[in-house]
Design an enzyme around this catalytic site. Structure first.
Site, mmCIF file in Angstrom:
data_model
loop_
_atom_site.group_PDB
_atom_site.id
_atom_site.type_symbol
_atom_site.label_atom_id
_atom_site.label_comp_id
_atom_site.label_asym_id
_atom_site.label_seq_id
_atom_site.Cartn_x
_atom_site.Cartn_y
_atom_site.Cartn_z
ATOM 1 N N ASP A 30 0.837 -1.194 0.000
ATOM 2 C CA ASP A 30 0.000 0.000 0.000
ATOM 3 C C ASP A 30 0.877 1.252 0.000
ATOM 4 O OD1 ASP A 30 -3.209 0.517 1.030
ATOM 5 O OD2 ASP A 30 -1.806 2.203 1.121
ATOM 6 N N HIS A 46 -11.664 -7.184 -12.852
ATOM 7 C CA HIS A 46 -12.261 -6.045 -12.150
ATOM 8 C C HIS A 46 -13.578 -6.454 -11.495
ATOM 9 C CE1 HIS A 46 -12.961 -1.834 -11.155
ATOM 10 N NE2 HIS A 46 -14.237 -2.136 -11.358
ATOM 11 N N ASN A 86 -12.869 -2.971 2.855
ATOM 12 C CA ASN A 86 -13.809 -1.867 2.955
ATOM 13 C C ASN A 86 -14.769 -1.954 1.778
ATOM 14 O OD1 ASN A 86 -12.470 -0.796 5.211
ATOM 15 N ND2 ASN A 86 -10.999 0.255 3.908
ATOM 16 N N HIS A 99 -10.453 -5.300 -3.051
ATOM 17 C CA HIS A 99 -9.116 -5.533 -2.521
ATOM 18 C C HIS A 99 -9.193 -5.866 -1.043
ATOM 19 C CE1 HIS A 99 -10.050 -1.222 -2.181
ATOM 20 N NE2 HIS A 99 -9.325 -1.231 -1.076
HETATM 21 P P1 AMP Z 1 -9.742 1.474 0.505
HETATM 22 O O1 AMP Z 1 -9.856 2.757 1.268
HETATM 23 O O2 AMP Z 1 -10.127 0.265 1.283
HETATM 24 O O3 AMP Z 1 -10.445 1.568 -0.830
HETATM 25 O O4 AMP Z 1 -8.187 1.273 0.226
HETATM 26 C C1 AMP Z 1 -7.536 1.770 -0.893
HETATM 27 C C2 AMP Z 1 -6.076 1.700 -0.582
HETATM 28 O O5 AMP Z 1 -5.357 1.832 -1.787
HETATM 29 C C3 AMP Z 1 -5.581 2.797 0.357
HETATM 30 O O6 AMP Z 1 -5.008 2.201 1.522
HETATM 31 C C4 AMP Z 1 -4.538 3.546 -0.475
HETATM 32 O O7 AMP Z 1 -3.435 3.970 0.287
HETATM 33 C C5 AMP Z 1 -4.161 2.490 -1.491
HETATM 34 N N1 AMP Z 1 -3.652 2.999 -2.748
HETATM 35 C C6 AMP Z 1 -4.204 3.939 -3.560
HETATM 36 N N2 AMP Z 1 -3.459 4.117 -4.653
HETATM 37 C C7 AMP Z 1 -2.417 3.261 -4.558
HETATM 38 C C8 AMP Z 1 -1.288 2.956 -5.381
HETATM 39 N N3 AMP Z 1 -1.078 3.575 -6.556
HETATM 40 N N4 AMP Z 1 -0.412 2.007 -4.950
HETATM 41 C C9 AMP Z 1 -0.589 1.388 -3.767
HETATM 42 N N5 AMP Z 1 -1.641 1.604 -2.956
HETATM 43 C C10 AMP Z 1 -2.532 2.541 -3.344
#
Ligand code: AMP
Length: 113
Positions: A30, A46, A86, A99
């Site tokens: 992350d 997707h 989430n 995810h």
């Molecule tokens: P959520 O809030 O459960 O949708 O989690 C999305 C997660 O994706 C967050 O923890 C972000 O920090 C992570 N995230 C967003 N963009 C990227 C990226 N390019 N590479 C790695 N993690 C990401």
């Protein structure tokens, strides 16, 4: 999905720090870690969210959970970890591609929210 950031990570057009990859799933660190170890595991198909899991795509989800022991072993999380998903607005899902967060590397808070 052309506007999905995780689809772009999967197709390589956005870089990521990969932990594990096979034909069905990808695990990567992350960008904004919320624990000493914070990895995301995504299906290569997707699927927008947990609410969209059905008979046609559940193989991807089953595969993720089948591989989590291997992924967490590679991350040295033998002492335990938390898996978080989430879903939707109330779940504060910010990326609309299914995810699972793997969080660990310390004793986590017993409070879930
Ligand atoms: P959520 O809030 O459960 O949708 O989690 C999305 C997660 O994706 C967050 O923890 C972000 O920090 C992570 N995230 C967003 N963009 C990227 C990226 N390019 N590479 C790695 N993690 C990401």
């Amino acid at each position: 999905m052309s506007d999905c950031i995780f689809c772009k990570i999967i197709d390589g057009s956005i870089p990521s720090n990969k932990v594990y990859e096979d034909e069905k799933i990808l695990a990567f660190y992350d960008l904004e870690p919320q624990a000493p170890v914070h990895v995301l595991v995504v299906p290569k198909q997707h699927i927008c969210c947990a609410n969209a899991i059905d008979e046609s795509n559940v193989d991807y989800v089953a595969h993720i959970f089948t591989k989590i022991p291997e992924i967490t072993k590679k991350l040295n999380l033998e002492n335990g970890y938390r898996i978080v998903n989430n879903c939707g607005d109330d779940g504060c899902q910010s990326v609309k591609h299914l995810h699972f967060h793997i969080l660990g590397g310390k004793k986590l808070d017993s409070q879930m929210c």
